[in-house]
Every structure is written in structure tokens, then in C-alpha cells.
Design an enzyme around this catalytic site. Sequence first.
Site, short mmCIF file in Angstrom:
data_model
loop_
_atom_site.label_atom_id
_atom_site.label_comp_id
_atom_site.label_asym_id
_atom_site.label_seq_id
_atom_site.Cartn_x
_atom_site.Cartn_y
_atom_site.Cartn_z
N THR A 143 -1.85 8.09 1.40
CA THR A 143 -1.46 9.49 1.53
C THR A 143 -0.81 9.69 2.90
O THR A 143 -1.29 9.15 3.90
CB THR A 143 -2.72 10.38 1.42
OG1 THR A 143 -3.38 10.05 0.20
CG2 THR A 143 -2.36 11.85 1.42
N ASN A 166 -5.55 8.03 -13.81
CA ASN A 166 -6.53 8.20 -12.73
C ASN A 166 -7.01 9.65 -12.65
O ASN A 166 -8.19 9.90 -12.40
CB ASN A 166 -5.94 7.75 -11.39
CG ASN A 166 -6.16 6.26 -11.17
OD1 ASN A 166 -6.77 5.59 -12.01
ND2 ASN A 166 -5.68 5.74 -10.07
N CYS A 174 -8.23 4.91 -4.58
CA CYS A 174 -7.21 5.35 -5.55
C CYS A 174 -7.33 6.80 -5.99
O CYS A 174 -6.35 7.54 -5.95
CB CYS A 174 -7.25 4.44 -6.77
SG CYS A 174 -6.70 2.77 -6.40
N LEU A 213 -6.56 -2.19 -13.24
CA LEU A 213 -7.87 -2.83 -13.00
C LEU A 213 -8.74 -1.93 -12.12
O LEU A 213 -8.24 -1.16 -11.31
CB LEU A 213 -7.68 -4.19 -12.31
CG LEU A 213 -7.17 -4.21 -10.86
CD1 LEU A 213 -8.27 -3.97 -9.84
CD2 LEU A 213 -6.50 -5.52 -10.58
N ALA A 214 -10.06 -2.05 -12.32
CA ALA A 214 -11.00 -1.35 -11.43
C ALA A 214 -11.69 -2.41 -10.56
O ALA A 214 -11.96 -3.53 -11.03
CB ALA A 214 -12.03 -0.57 -12.24
N THR A 222 0.94 1.88 -7.01
CA THR A 222 0.94 3.20 -7.63
C THR A 222 1.87 4.10 -6.83
O THR A 222 1.70 4.24 -5.62
CB THR A 222 -0.49 3.78 -7.62
OG1 THR A 222 -1.35 2.85 -8.28
CG2 THR A 222 -0.54 5.12 -8.32
N ASN A 281 0.82 -1.21 0.00
CA ASN A 281 0.00 0.00 0.00
C ASN A 281 0.87 1.27 0.00
O ASN A 281 1.95 1.28 0.58
CB ASN A 281 -0.99 0.01 1.18
CG ASN A 281 -0.40 -0.59 2.44
OD1 ASN A 281 0.48 -1.45 2.39
ND2 ASN A 281 -0.88 -0.13 3.57
#
Length: 431
Positions: free
Chosen positions: A74, A203, A255, A142-143, A111, A71
Amino acid sequence: MAVIALKCPSIEVAVVDISVSRIAAWNGDQLPIYEPGLDEVVKQCRGNNLFFSTDIEKHVFEADIIFVSVNTPTKTRGLGAGKAADLTYWESAARMIADVSKSNKIVEKSTVPVKTAEAIEKILTHNSRGIKYQILSNPEFLAEGTAIQDLFNPDRVLIGGRETPEGQKAIQALKDVYAQWVPEDRIISTNLWSAELSKLAANAFLAQRISSVNAMSALCEATGADVSQVSHAVGKDTRIGPKFLQASVGFGGSCFQKDILNLVYICECNGLPEVANYWKQVIKINDYQKNRFVNRLVSSMFNTVSGKKIAILGFAFKKDTGDTRETPAIDVCKGLLVHLQPMSPSAVKKVSVVWDAYEATKDAHGICILTEWDEFKTLDYQRIFDNMQKPAFVFDGRNVVNVDKLREIGFIVYSIGKPLDPWLQDMPAVA
Ligand SMILES: NC(=O)c1ccc[n+]([C@@H]2O[C@H](COP(=O)([O-])OP(=O)(O)OC[C@H]3O[C@@H](n4cnc5c(N)ncnc54)[C@H](O)[C@@H]3O)[C@@H](O)[C@H]2O)c1
Ligand SMILES: O=c1ccn([C@@H]2O[C@H](COP(=O)(O)OP(=O)(O)O[C@H]3O[C@H](CO)[C@@H](O)[C@H](O)[C@H]3O)[C@@H](O)[C@H]2O)c(=O)[nH]1
């Protein structure tokens, strides 16, 4: 990884995680996430060429290619708090890889900010035991809710790497994996920084479309236009296209907001405040949309929700997933609790969760639809109306109900971006 195992029987895939409970669930009957089609894929491969383990070092030592998918939330404190990506988990994974790995191919699947590969390269090189590492950027597109279909049939697979002969060799090795089921013309290779940035850009563009249509939805309500008709007409232009133009209570998920904030921070760090502000607006409109929804609801219900029961239908950030990370439903519920007078520390206790839509709506004053689950399209709204307090309100944050039918039953209906119910016409809805 499960799809790689399914499509590449000759490759052994080991998924490792520091979370003992998650790995136990991946090895059990009830997988830790809900995703249509995933159960079948996992159960077909597990124990054959797909393994889940907490023995991280053993599997990293044995692997030829290491995908790092930790992960990257933020940051909440310190430099860049509220915007920058927190790379703590990434750095710790990189240090562990430097300690135990014998392979030179490390793939960024998470990401990450642009230039992360450079930072990772430095960590690896400075701790290397003679290995010359190749970092590849292979962002995931992928979503949730359609992940398996997206992976079976991706629009593209993106692989970034160094433009050296060793870098190109590493890119080819990863291409060979995907080429077992993805047509070669959909496997794109770029330099590292383009691959990293393309993920954030994709994104940002997707979220921008939603904020654009949501901004239009406010104007539709003010003018009597219908946002579904506007989206349809606009999307028919082949240069624009019909997807991702569904007005809603706002986008959610783990995301979009995180990645745009990260993009904003990178722009600021690179001395581009105008570009940063441009992308910030996508999030500001999303926040505006969620506030606007709460204000519509409160102002329609005589400017107070105190002592009222509001049924929330749907809590996930979209249908076909159990994921509630950053779901707009959290902000709507918090927004409603803020309107409780007097506000008390026990306000949160006023929230209860039930399985059944009929139970949730019984004796309610109003209904909020916050996830577009198919189930909500076919509920018996007459039965629901009969069991509610009057006047009975429906606030449809996903435009799933048949507004005319519900008005015929007797509901006062607010549907995002649709011509306003006469009840709402003179009521303020400013955020
Ligand atoms: N969720 C998605 O649909 C999606 C899609 C595309 C990209 N991404 C990106 O993928 C990354 C992961 O997202 P996610 O939703 O799977 O996050 P997640 O938090 O659900 O999963 C991350 C996992 O990494 C594990 N982990 C953390 N540090 C570790 C370490 N040092 N060694 C081993 N395991 C470790 C955690 O225990 C956790 O299980 C993020 O960068 C995200 O932006 C996610
Ligand atoms: O027309 C639309 C489309 C989506 N949404 C909302 O937008 C959010 C995100 O939806 P979606 O993008 O379908 O799901 P995610 O799983 O968040 O996937 C996004 O984020 C992933 C993680 O980076 C990327 O891999 C995907 O390509 C990207 O679509 C959800 O709340 C949706 O309800 C709308 O409001 N209107």
C-alpha cells in the site's frame, strides 16, 4: 516457481531478486521463509532445473516467459496514500524487462490494480526494441501455511490475456505449463481486466466472510449464543459452505487489508463511493474486532494493565507460517502498550520474546492466544495456572482452548464469540 520446476522437469526456472541476502538464503540450508513442504520441493529441484540468482538481467534476457512477482504494498505517501497499491517495484521491473528481454510474454503474478497490464504495456511498448509484448495476468491464490498443497492441487488457475490471436497464443503457452499437473477444466482463461479484478474480488470475499463471522461473534457474546455453533449451522447451508467462518481476533497477513484498500481506491477512482464504502466496512469490522479484544482484556483486569505481565502466545498471522506481516498480534500488543499508564517512550522495551510457552506465562497475570498453533491446544494448563498470578486470565483470540476445562482449573476465560465468563458479564467491551 519451485512447484513449477518440480512439476515441469523440462522447464528451467530461474528465480531472480534484487535482495542479495534473500537469494543467498534460497541457495543455502535455511530457506528465508517457513512453509510446510517447501524445503523438500526446493531441495529436490535446486541445481537441476531450479536456480536462484541476483543476476537479473542475464536471466531475463534468456527467459521465454517472465513472471513478475515483486511486492505491491500500500502506498504510504502522495496520491492514494494509505489505499492505492504502490507500483514502483513493478514499474522498475517493467523498465528493466524492456531494456534487456527478448521474449514477448510477461506474466503479472503480483496482485495489482485493475488495468495495471495496460500501464505495463505502455511502458514496454514505448521502450520496445521492436518486440510486441503480450502481458498476461496470472494471479496467485495460494494461502501461506498451505501453499504447497494449494499449488499442487489448485481450485483454479486463472489466466487473463488480450482477446487477439497473439493474446490467445500467449495464454495457450502459459496454459501448457500448468496443464502438466493441473486438470484442464481448472485452468480458466478470461480477458485481462477480469483476471486482475478477480484476484482482488476473491480476497475481498474471503475477508468479508471473516468480518461477517467476527461481527456475529460480538452479537453472540451479547446474547449468549456460541459463534462456533452459529458458524457450523450457517456453514451447513451448501450455498454458504463451511470454510472461512472461524471467528478470530481479526484477519491479518500481507494480502487481505492491502488488497481491499486497493479495491476501495479503485472504486473511488471510478466514481463508485457507495461500493468503496461497502468494502471499507470489512476492514472497519476487522479493526473493531482487534480493539474489542484489547478492551475486553483491559476491562476484565480491573481496567489497567500497568505493572502486569501479559503472555502473548503466538505472533504469526496464522499457524504454519513464520510470517508476521500485518498480524493482528501487532495491533493487540500496541493496543495493550497504549493502556500502560503513564505512557512512556520506553513502553516498547517492556516487550520481550521467549521460545517457550511455560516461560512466557510464568508469573503472568494474563495470557492472550493470538495464533492458532496446535501446540497451544495441548499445553499443560494446570502447570501454567500454578505458576501464574491470581486471578489468572486466558483471552483466547483463536478459540483453541477447551474453555470448560480451563474454568475447572480456575482460569477466568474469555473466548471470542462464546458465552461470557460470569467475571466478564457486567464489564463493558465497547471498542
Ligand atoms: N505472500 C503471499 O502469500 C501471496 C499470495 C498471493 C499473491 N501475492 C502477491 O505477490 C506479490 C509479492 O508478494 P510477497 O509476499 O512475495 O512479497 P515480498 O515482499 O515477500 O517479495 C517480493 C520480492 O520482490 C523483490 N523485488 C522487488 N523489486 C524487484 C525488482 N525490480 N527486481 C527483482 N526483484 C525485486 C524484493 O526484493 C522481494 O524479495 C504481491 O503483489 C502479493 O500481493 C502474495
Ligand atoms: O475462518 C478464518 C480464516 C482465516 N482467518 C484469518 O485470516 C487471515 C488470512 O488467512 P488466509 O487467507 O488463510 O492466509 P493468506 O496467506 O493471507 O491467504 C490469503 O491471501 C493470499 C494473498 O493474496 C491469497 O492468495 C489467498 O487465496 C488468501 O486466502 C489469517 O490471519 C487467518 O487467521 C480467520 O480469522 N478466520
